[in-house]
Design an enzyme around this catalytic site. Structure first.
Site, mmCIF file in Angstrom:
data_model
loop_
_atom_site.group_PDB
_atom_site.id
_atom_site.type_symbol
_atom_site.label_atom_id
_atom_site.label_comp_id
_atom_site.label_asym_id
_atom_site.label_seq_id
_atom_site.Cartn_x
_atom_site.Cartn_y
_atom_site.Cartn_z
ATOM 1 N N ASP A 110 -1.835 -26.034 -24.323
ATOM 2 C CA ASP A 110 -2.716 -25.441 -23.413
ATOM 3 C C ASP A 110 -2.770 -24.185 -22.213
ATOM 4 O O ASP A 110 -1.252 -24.799 -22.192
ATOM 5 C CB ASP A 110 -3.404 -27.073 -22.396
ATOM 6 C CG ASP A 110 -4.693 -26.710 -22.165
ATOM 7 O OD1 ASP A 110 -5.162 -25.679 -21.825
ATOM 8 O OD2 ASP A 110 -5.129 -27.906 -22.606
ATOM 9 N N THR B 240 -8.624 -23.762 -18.606
ATOM 10 C CA THR B 240 -10.119 -24.688 -18.397
ATOM 11 C C THR B 240 -9.214 -26.472 -18.174
ATOM 12 O O THR B 240 -10.167 -27.153 -18.209
ATOM 13 C CB THR B 240 -11.082 -24.263 -18.983
ATOM 14 O OG1 THR B 240 -11.196 -24.670 -20.535
ATOM 15 C CG2 THR B 240 -11.768 -23.456 -18.880
ATOM 16 N N ALA C 60 -11.895 -28.483 -34.213
ATOM 17 C CA ALA C 60 -13.015 -29.015 -33.230
ATOM 18 C C ALA C 60 -13.656 -28.471 -33.098
ATOM 19 O O ALA C 60 -13.950 -27.785 -32.180
ATOM 20 C CB ALA C 60 -11.989 -29.728 -32.086
ATOM 21 N N TYR D 283 -19.797 -19.072 -27.360
ATOM 22 C CA TYR D 283 -18.964 -20.283 -28.193
ATOM 23 C C TYR D 283 -19.409 -20.581 -29.663
ATOM 24 O O TYR D 283 -19.147 -21.565 -30.270
ATOM 25 C CB TYR D 283 -19.282 -20.876 -27.097
ATOM 26 C CG TYR D 283 -18.569 -22.551 -27.341
ATOM 27 C CD1 TYR D 283 -17.528 -22.950 -26.872
ATOM 28 C CD2 TYR D 283 -19.856 -23.634 -27.987
ATOM 29 C CE1 TYR D 283 -17.020 -24.633 -27.332
ATOM 30 C CE2 TYR D 283 -19.685 -24.674 -28.225
ATOM 31 C CZ TYR D 283 -18.008 -25.004 -27.441
ATOM 32 O OH TYR D 283 -17.471 -26.262 -27.243
ATOM 33 N N LYS E 101 -17.619 -21.233 -32.883
ATOM 34 C CA LYS E 101 -17.068 -21.798 -33.402
ATOM 35 C C LYS E 101 -17.356 -21.958 -35.051
ATOM 36 O O LYS E 101 -16.432 -22.247 -35.891
ATOM 37 C CB LYS E 101 -17.697 -23.205 -33.235
ATOM 38 C CG LYS E 101 -17.310 -23.626 -31.442
ATOM 39 C CD LYS E 101 -16.216 -24.512 -31.964
ATOM 40 C CE LYS E 101 -15.555 -24.950 -30.334
ATOM 41 N NZ LYS E 101 -13.769 -25.376 -30.667
ATOM 42 N N TYR F 263 -8.344 -21.599 -45.233
ATOM 43 C CA TYR F 263 -7.325 -21.212 -45.426
ATOM 44 C C TYR F 263 -6.979 -22.511 -46.253
ATOM 45 O O TYR F 263 -6.139 -22.847 -46.763
ATOM 46 C CB TYR F 263 -6.577 -22.328 -44.320
ATOM 47 C CG TYR F 263 -5.975 -20.680 -43.278
ATOM 48 C CD1 TYR F 263 -6.721 -19.985 -43.120
ATOM 49 C CD2 TYR F 263 -4.513 -21.242 -43.460
ATOM 50 C CE1 TYR F 263 -5.916 -19.353 -42.166
ATOM 51 C CE2 TYR F 263 -4.099 -19.867 -43.280
ATOM 52 C CZ TYR F 263 -4.734 -19.020 -42.290
ATOM 53 O OH TYR F 263 -3.691 -18.170 -41.456
ATOM 54 N N THR G 272 -20.428 -35.081 -25.233
ATOM 55 C CA THR G 272 -19.901 -36.245 -25.433
ATOM 56 C C THR G 272 -18.789 -36.803 -23.380
ATOM 57 O O THR G 272 -18.902 -35.274 -23.094
ATOM 58 C CB THR G 272 -18.397 -36.504 -25.917
ATOM 59 O OG1 THR G 272 -18.516 -35.802 -26.959
ATOM 60 C CG2 THR G 272 -17.009 -37.041 -25.406
#
Ligand code: UDP
Length: 320
Positions: free
Chosen positions: A32, A36, A124, A155, A159, A169, A185
């Protein structure tokens, strides 16, 4: 024992995932860059002997050997800013280029590692790929209603690119990869100031500040408690037959934001007023996952009700 790389493991969902994997006796490498992600999450995870933290930006190509890791069996890619609220310092609106790059080039970097080490890979993704949906609930085969140039596009399109390269892939290099579309979530380890509706409303209620509803409050969301969500992620990576699949993981219990504000006000016994503020640009009007595929493919469904999950989250925010 599985060796797992979690990109974005210092974030809210990533840290909950790292902990679940450590409890299941995996060796966990969390990578990471902390733009954020939260160092406090890393510090808590350091109490597990099998946890290692690598501070690195995955858009800078790397190999496992650079960090003295021989191999991994699985890679979860959760690295991305994710809050749409531009008033929060953690919002992807403040990191537009980083958000596009971590989901595009960052995905490429991780997928090359998955290919080299024959590791299972999970991308994700997000319900944001459906944009402002014209159908409800959203099924995986709905292709979405997304603007490529709106403020949310960094965003949403990030995604969508991440999904496309993951599938490339699978097709081109036979990588054992799958995509999970995560719906709203919430739960412990969220930042209180990330600008999301649940963290905002609980923090406001506990501090006696007005509870802010953006727009009329008639827009809907469907909220999933983080332990349920993490269970779905682990199953999606580990179950046979998920290679090349796209699966929604979320809680289909749909509520209006107005309803949510009243629920949080009552549960916290807050005397705060509810105030109405401008609706952000491109704010989706509805969002509700169709989880039939997750039930069938993963034998998964959420078990924590919104009321139970909010209770746990309120306790967490009180004790911070
Ligand atoms: N929202 C709100 N008050 C807040 C923060 C958000 O009414 O203090 C609204 C927001 O406009 C959206 C919904 O709550 O309609 C969910 O917002 P969030 O940022 O949590 O996530 P999103 O689902 O939009 O990605």
């Amino acid at each position: 024992m599985h060796k797992v790389l979690v990109a974005g493991g210092a974030g809210f969902i990533g840290a909950n995932l790292c902990e679940r994997l450590l409890q299941e006796n995996c060796i966990v490498y969390c990578i990471d860059n902390l733009i954020t992600g939260d160092r406090a999450n890393v510090d808590l995870l350091k109490s597990y002997k099998e946890f290692s933290f690598i501070e690195h930006d995955i858009t800078r190509p790397f190999s496992l050997a650079d960090f003295h890791i021989e191999s991994v069996d699985a890679i979860y890619h959760l690295a991305s800013p994710a809050s749409p609220n531009k008033n929060s310092q953690y919002s992807y609106m403040n990191y537009p280029i980083e958000t596009l790059l971590v989901n595009s080039f960052g995905s490429h970097v991780l997928l090359t590692i998955a290919k080299e080490h024959h590791a299972a890979f999970l991308y994700a993704s997000s319900s944001e790929v459906y944009g402002d949906p014209t159908v409800s609930p959203q099924k995986e085969d709905y292709t979405g209603n997304v603007s490529s140039v709106s403020v949310r596009s960094v965003y949403d399109e990030g995604k969508r690119f991440g999904e496309a390269i993951t599938m490339a892939y699978v097709r081109k290099h036979n990588v054992d990869a799958r995509i999970v579309r995560i719906f709203n979530t919430y739960g412990p380890r969220m930042r209180s100031d990330d600008g999301r509706v649940i963290s905002n409303l609980i923090s406001q209620a506990l501090q006696g500040k007005p509870l802010t509803i953006f727009g009329s409050g008639k827009q809907t969301r469907s909220f999933c408690y983080v332990s349920d969500l993490v269970g779905g992620l682990v199953l999606a990576l580990e179950k046979d037959m998920t290679k090349g699949s796209v699966v929604n993981v979320g809680n289909p219990d749909e509520r209006t934001i107005g309803e949510l504000a009243i629920l949080i006000k009552n549960m916290t016994k807050s005397k705060s007023d509810i105030v109405y503020e401008a609706l952000p640009e491109d704010d989706p009007k509805t969002r509700k996952p169709d989880i039939a595929k997750a039930k069938k493919l993963l034998d998964w469904e959420p078990s924590i009700t919104l009321e139970e999950g909010l209770q746990k989250t309120i306790e967490y925010f009180k004790n911070r």
